[in-house]
Design a protein around this motif. Sequence first.
Motif, PDB file in Angstrom:
ATOM      1  N   VAL A  13      41.478  69.696  64.764  1.00  0.00           N
ATOM      2  CA  VAL A  13      42.030  68.566  64.022  1.00  0.00           C
ATOM      3  C   VAL A  13      40.891  67.600  63.698  1.00  0.00           C
ATOM      4  CG1 VAL A  13      43.578  66.569  64.149  1.00  0.00           C
ATOM      5  CG2 VAL A  13      44.288  68.739  65.139  1.00  0.00           C
ATOM      6  N   SER A  14      40.901  67.054  62.495  1.00  0.00           N
ATOM      7  CA  SER A  14      39.970  65.973  62.182  1.00  0.00           C
ATOM      8  C   SER A  14      40.764  64.717  61.854  1.00  0.00           C
ATOM      9  CB  SER A  14      39.066  66.338  60.998  1.00  0.00           C
ATOM     10  OG  SER A  14      39.806  66.387  59.790  1.00  0.00           O
ATOM     11  N   ALA A  20      39.505  50.574  54.685  1.00  0.00           N
ATOM     12  CA  ALA A  20      39.099  49.690  55.788  1.00  0.00           C
ATOM     13  C   ALA A  20      39.848  50.002  57.083  1.00  0.00           C
ATOM     14  CB  ALA A  20      39.291  48.229  55.395  1.00  0.00           C
ATOM     15  N   GLY A  21      40.117  51.269  57.317  1.00  0.00           N
ATOM     16  CA  GLY A  21      40.781  51.697  58.540  1.00  0.00           C
ATOM     17  C   GLY A  21      42.281  51.663  58.486  1.00  0.00           C
ATOM     18  N   ALA A  22      42.865  51.235  57.360  1.00  0.00           N
ATOM     19  CA  ALA A  22      44.318  51.114  57.273  1.00  0.00           C
ATOM     20  C   ALA A  22      45.010  52.458  57.103  1.00  0.00           C
ATOM     21  CB  ALA A  22      44.705  50.195  56.116  1.00  0.00           C
ATOM     22  N   VAL A  23      44.304  53.462  56.613  1.00  0.00           N
ATOM     23  CA  VAL A  23      44.883  54.782  56.380  1.00  0.00           C
ATOM     24  C   VAL A  23      44.165  55.793  57.264  1.00  0.00           C
ATOM     25  CG1 VAL A  23      45.365  56.590  54.688  1.00  0.00           C
ATOM     26  CG2 VAL A  23      45.444  54.176  54.006  1.00  0.00           C
ATOM     27  N   ALA A  24      44.916  56.464  58.099  1.00  0.00           N
ATOM     28  CA  ALA A  24      44.373  57.525  58.946  1.00  0.00           C
ATOM     29  C   ALA A  24      44.854  58.862  58.402  1.00  0.00           C
ATOM     30  CB  ALA A  24      44.830  57.358  60.390  1.00  0.00           C
ATOM     31  N   LYS A  25      43.926  59.765  58.144  1.00  0.00           N
ATOM     32  CA  LYS A  25      44.276  61.098  57.667  1.00  0.00           C
ATOM     33  C   LYS A  25      43.984  62.105  58.766  1.00  0.00           C
ATOM     34  CE  LYS A  25      43.798  64.240  53.731  1.00  0.00           C
ATOM     35  NZ  LYS A  25      43.162  64.436  52.397  1.00  0.00           N
ATOM     36  N   ILE A  26      45.022  62.791  59.209  1.00  0.00           N
ATOM     37  CA  ILE A  26      44.904  63.809  60.246  1.00  0.00           C
ATOM     38  C   ILE A  26      44.989  65.170  59.565  1.00  0.00           C
ATOM     39  CG2 ILE A  26      45.927  64.763  62.336  1.00  0.00           C
ATOM     40  CD1 ILE A  26      47.077  61.997  62.920  1.00  0.00           C
ATOM     41  N   THR A  27      43.941  65.971  59.699  1.00  0.00           N
ATOM     42  CA  THR A  27      43.855  67.236  58.982  1.00  0.00           C
ATOM     43  C   THR A  27      43.744  68.405  59.949  1.00  0.00           C
ATOM     44  OG1 THR A  27      42.707  66.105  57.170  1.00  0.00           O
ATOM     45  CG2 THR A  27      42.602  68.507  57.204  1.00  0.00           C
ATOM     46  N   LEU A  28      44.599  69.398  59.777  1.00  0.00           N
ATOM     47  CA  LEU A  28      44.546  70.614  60.577  1.00  0.00           C
ATOM     48  C   LEU A  28      43.513  71.565  59.979  1.00  0.00           C
ATOM     49  CD1 LEU A  28      48.391  71.394  60.844  1.00  0.00           C
ATOM     50  CD2 LEU A  28      47.062  69.699  62.097  1.00  0.00           C
ATOM     51  N   PHE A  29      42.742  72.231  60.844  1.00  0.00           N
ATOM     52  CA  PHE A  29      41.834  73.264  60.347  1.00  0.00           C
ATOM     53  C   PHE A  29      41.687  74.348  61.406  1.00  0.00           C
ATOM     54  CE2 PHE A  29      39.282  69.863  62.158  1.00  0.00           C
ATOM     55  CZ  PHE A  29      38.355  70.503  62.965  1.00  0.00           C
ATOM     56  N   VAL A  58      45.893  50.664  61.721  1.00  0.00           N
ATOM     57  CA  VAL A  58      46.443  51.758  60.917  1.00  0.00           C
ATOM     58  C   VAL A  58      47.798  51.357  60.348  1.00  0.00           C
ATOM     59  CG1 VAL A  58      47.303  54.132  60.966  1.00  0.00           C
ATOM     60  CG2 VAL A  58      45.195  53.551  62.157  1.00  0.00           C
ATOM     61  N   ARG A  59      47.939  51.507  59.037  1.00  0.00           N
ATOM     62  CA  ARG A  59      49.187  51.155  58.353  1.00  0.00           C
ATOM     63  C   ARG A  59      49.889  52.360  57.741  1.00  0.00           C
ATOM     64  NH1 ARG A  59      47.312  46.423  54.426  1.00  0.00           N
ATOM     65  NH2 ARG A  59      49.435  46.770  53.650  1.00  0.00           N
ATOM     66  N   VAL A  60      49.172  53.448  57.548  1.00  0.00           N
ATOM     67  CA  VAL A  60      49.720  54.677  56.983  1.00  0.00           C
ATOM     68  C   VAL A  60      49.010  55.861  57.638  1.00  0.00           C
ATOM     69  CG1 VAL A  60      50.096  56.063  54.899  1.00  0.00           C
ATOM     70  CG2 VAL A  60      50.140  53.569  54.744  1.00  0.00           C
ATOM     71  N   VAL A  61      49.757  56.931  57.918  1.00  0.00           N
ATOM     72  CA  VAL A  61      49.160  58.164  58.434  1.00  0.00           C
ATOM     73  C   VAL A  61      49.496  59.303  57.476  1.00  0.00           C
ATOM     74  CG1 VAL A  61      49.044  59.824  60.322  1.00  0.00           C
ATOM     75  CG2 VAL A  61      49.346  57.381  60.823  1.00  0.00           C
ATOM     76  N   VAL A  62      48.475  60.040  57.063  1.00  0.00           N
ATOM     77  CA  VAL A  62      48.655  61.221  56.219  1.00  0.00           C
ATOM     78  C   VAL A  62      48.382  62.453  57.074  1.00  0.00           C
ATOM     79  CG1 VAL A  62      47.834  62.489  54.195  1.00  0.00           C
ATOM     80  CG2 VAL A  62      47.978  59.984  54.133  1.00  0.00           C
ATOM     81  N   LEU A  63      49.310  63.411  57.049  1.00  0.00           N
ATOM     82  CA  LEU A  63      49.133  64.682  57.747  1.00  0.00           C
ATOM     83  C   LEU A  63      48.868  65.763  56.712  1.00  0.00           C
ATOM     84  CD1 LEU A  63      49.184  66.454  60.272  1.00  0.00           C
ATOM     85  CD2 LEU A  63      51.674  66.635  60.011  1.00  0.00           C
ATOM     86  N   ALA A  64      47.682  66.369  56.783  1.00  0.00           N
ATOM     87  CA  ALA A  64      47.273  67.372  55.805  1.00  0.00           C
ATOM     88  C   ALA A  64      46.681  68.574  56.537  1.00  0.00           C
ATOM     89  CB  ALA A  64      46.254  66.764  54.833  1.00  0.00           C
ATOM     90  N   ALA A  65      46.207  69.535  55.754  1.00  0.00           N
ATOM     91  CA  ALA A  65      45.618  70.738  56.339  1.00  0.00           C
ATOM     92  C   ALA A  65      44.597  71.335  55.390  1.00  0.00           C
ATOM     93  CB  ALA A  65      46.698  71.766  56.655  1.00  0.00           C
ATOM     94  N   ARG A  66      43.573  71.946  55.968  1.00  0.00           N
ATOM     95  CA  ARG A  66      42.631  72.735  55.184  1.00  0.00           C
ATOM     96  C   ARG A  66      43.081  74.187  55.212  1.00  0.00           C
ATOM     97  NH1 ARG A  66      37.186  71.008  58.275  1.00  0.00           N
ATOM     98  NH2 ARG A  66      37.491  68.748  58.272  1.00  0.00           N
ATOM     99  N   GLY A  67      42.752  74.915  54.157  1.00  0.00           N
ATOM    100  CA  GLY A  67      43.056  76.333  54.153  1.00  0.00           C
ATOM    101  C   GLY A  67      44.193  76.695  53.238  1.00  0.00           C
ATOM    102  N   ALA A  68      44.592  77.949  53.308  1.00  0.00           N
ATOM    103  CA  ALA A  68      45.619  78.468  52.404  1.00  0.00           C
ATOM    104  C   ALA A  68      46.983  77.866  52.681  1.00  0.00           C
ATOM    105  CB  ALA A  68      45.689  79.988  52.507  1.00  0.00           C
TER     106      ALA A  68
END
Length: 275
Positions: A13-14, A20-29, A58-68
């Motif tokens: 995970v990254s 300015a730190g308000a958006v955290a993006k959590i990415t699966l890889f 943190v005001r918003v969290v985005v959950l994303a992923a790398r890959g197919a």
Amino acid sequence: MPDTSALDTFSTVSVTRDHAGAVAKITLFQGDGANRLDAILIQELTAAFQVVSKDPAVRVVVLAARGASFCAGVDLTWMMQGALAKGEKNRLLAAQLGGLFKTIYDCPVPTVAQVQGSAIGAGLALVCACDMAFAASDALFCSREVRLGILPALMSPYVIAALGPRQAQYLFLTGRELDAARALTAGLVQEVGPRAALDELTQRAVTDLLQGMPESNRATKELVRAVTGRAVCDAVVEDTIDRIAQLRATEQAVAGLTSALQGSAPPWSPAHAPR
């Protein structure tokens, strides 16, 4: 400010910050790009959400992923460990995955799933545990637990909340895929576009979310969950009266209303963020 040093040790995970730190993006890889949930990914994804959920910046969290794929379900080897485990260990392994879904659902700030490729089983649950989702046109959603001889127990509260009991039951029992267009019609995702435009779709939603006062966003999440499924009775009306009366009397709300009257941006607006 919570200790974020542990984020540097994640292997599957990254976590990145923007605005300015308000958006955290959590990415699966994980692994081959299928991002199947195993013991390590479950542990690290849970920890990542716990850290960002406690961060007041943190005001918003985005959950994303790398890959197919966004998440092609649970790693079957890990699932077999639970099947072969005895007694309490079997239940403990199930609790780890159930705890991940609940941790995402309990995140106090708006959560956004950014989905490409397959979101199968536990992947579908990750999407439904978030507050909203944006999907590439190639996205596919399904639950095939019954075909494996198990049942979609851990994901059921989130999928039913997102889709309603009848649609959830249809997906659970048939194992059929829901493509992006049908997922949009069903309300599972809020917008669909080409994979190349997926970042842009998500970013537009993030921009909108940052226009809301952080306390209002948190209170609105609580409001929706408090009202959902309840009849419109005196108790519900009184509850909503209390909620608006309490929030609008706060210093932050008064500042926001004052800004609106003056035609200026409120204090929490991205326009005031350091560049």
